[in-house]
Write a protein that holds these residues in place. Sequence first.
Motif, PDB file in Angstrom:
ATOM      1  N   SER A  38       0.883  -1.169   0.083  1.00  0.00           N
ATOM      2  CA  SER A  38      -0.068  -0.128  -0.028  1.00  0.00           C
ATOM      3  C   SER A  38       0.859   1.065   0.122  1.00  0.00           C
ATOM      4  O   SER A  38       1.454   1.588   1.256  1.00  0.00           O
ATOM      5  N   TYR A  40      -1.262  -4.718 -10.307  1.00  0.00           N
ATOM      6  CA  TYR A  40      -0.518  -3.493 -10.718  1.00  0.00           C
ATOM      7  C   TYR A  40       0.899  -3.686 -10.374  1.00  0.00           C
ATOM      8  O   TYR A  40       1.955  -3.695 -11.278  1.00  0.00           O
ATOM      9  N   TYR A  41       1.255  -4.245  -9.194  1.00  0.00           N
ATOM     10  CA  TYR A  41       2.707  -4.810  -9.010  1.00  0.00           C
ATOM     11  C   TYR A  41       3.388  -5.619  -9.861  1.00  0.00           C
ATOM     12  O   TYR A  41       4.628  -5.974 -10.144  1.00  0.00           O
ATOM     13  N   LEU A  94       0.117   5.073  -5.447  1.00  0.00           N
ATOM     14  CA  LEU A  94      -0.033   4.039  -6.521  1.00  0.00           C
ATOM     15  C   LEU A  94      -1.205   3.091  -6.269  1.00  0.00           C
ATOM     16  O   LEU A  94      -1.654   3.134  -5.035  1.00  0.00           O
ATOM     17  N   PRO A  95      -1.492   2.317  -7.354  1.00  0.00           N
ATOM     18  CA  PRO A  95      -3.087   1.574  -7.169  1.00  0.00           C
ATOM     19  C   PRO A  95      -2.563   0.664  -5.932  1.00  0.00           C
ATOM     20  O   PRO A  95      -1.469   0.058  -5.830  1.00  0.00           O
ATOM     21  N   GLU A  96      -3.717   0.137  -5.289  1.00  0.00           N
ATOM     22  CA  GLU A  96      -3.542  -0.723  -4.185  1.00  0.00           C
ATOM     23  C   GLU A  96      -3.733  -2.239  -4.739  1.00  0.00           C
ATOM     24  O   GLU A  96      -3.483  -3.035  -4.003  1.00  0.00           O
ATOM     25  N   ALA A  97      -4.022  -2.351  -6.071  1.00  0.00           N
ATOM     26  CA  ALA A  97      -4.231  -3.817  -6.572  1.00  0.00           C
ATOM     27  C   ALA A  97      -3.055  -4.265  -6.719  1.00  0.00           C
ATOM     28  O   ALA A  97      -1.933  -3.965  -7.544  1.00  0.00           O
ATOM     29  N   ASN A  98      -2.942  -5.533  -6.273  1.00  0.00           N
ATOM     30  CA  ASN A  98      -1.654  -6.414  -6.552  1.00  0.00           C
ATOM     31  C   ASN A  98      -1.416  -6.571  -7.927  1.00  0.00           C
ATOM     32  O   ASN A  98      -0.189  -6.779  -8.396  1.00  0.00           O
TER      33      ASN A  98
END
Length: 156
Positions: A116, A126-127, A120-124
């Motif tokens: 988090s 994204y990473y 940046l987006p919190e969606a996994n």
Amino acid sequence: MLFVFMMLAIAALAALFGRLGVVPLKDARLAMRIGMAAGFFFVGTDHLLTPERYMPMMPPYIPFHGEVIFFTGLCEIAGAIGLLTPRLKELAAMMLALYAVAVFPANVHNALNGLSVAGLPEANLYYWARLFFQPLIIWWALYAGGLIGKRAPQAA
């Protein structure tokens, strides 16, 4: 990924100026170096101004988180300046490609463990998606710096 989109947008804008007659920007590699330099300069400056944003990205096996964030920010800024310095562009390109390789394990750690991070987006997802951009960044640095895909010397 914002870094990659910034890099692409600024390189495209530089290339557009080249097509509109700005002679130095007719060189696609220069346009790519300008885009990459802008991206690294922005991110490097952000490392120095808001290091707390990067703390959650630091894997626990890396010591001295604050110092590493500061150092990487300086490396990004130095690389950006080097890309725009004719005598240093190849060295800067090589070092930024190596930098992208060096931070890859931390990016894998972030994808596996989720984060988090402010801004940046919190969606996994994204990473995980960020991992696929790493080879593009490495190729971009090497190509824009003239280290790969060199043209044959032109006859006089």
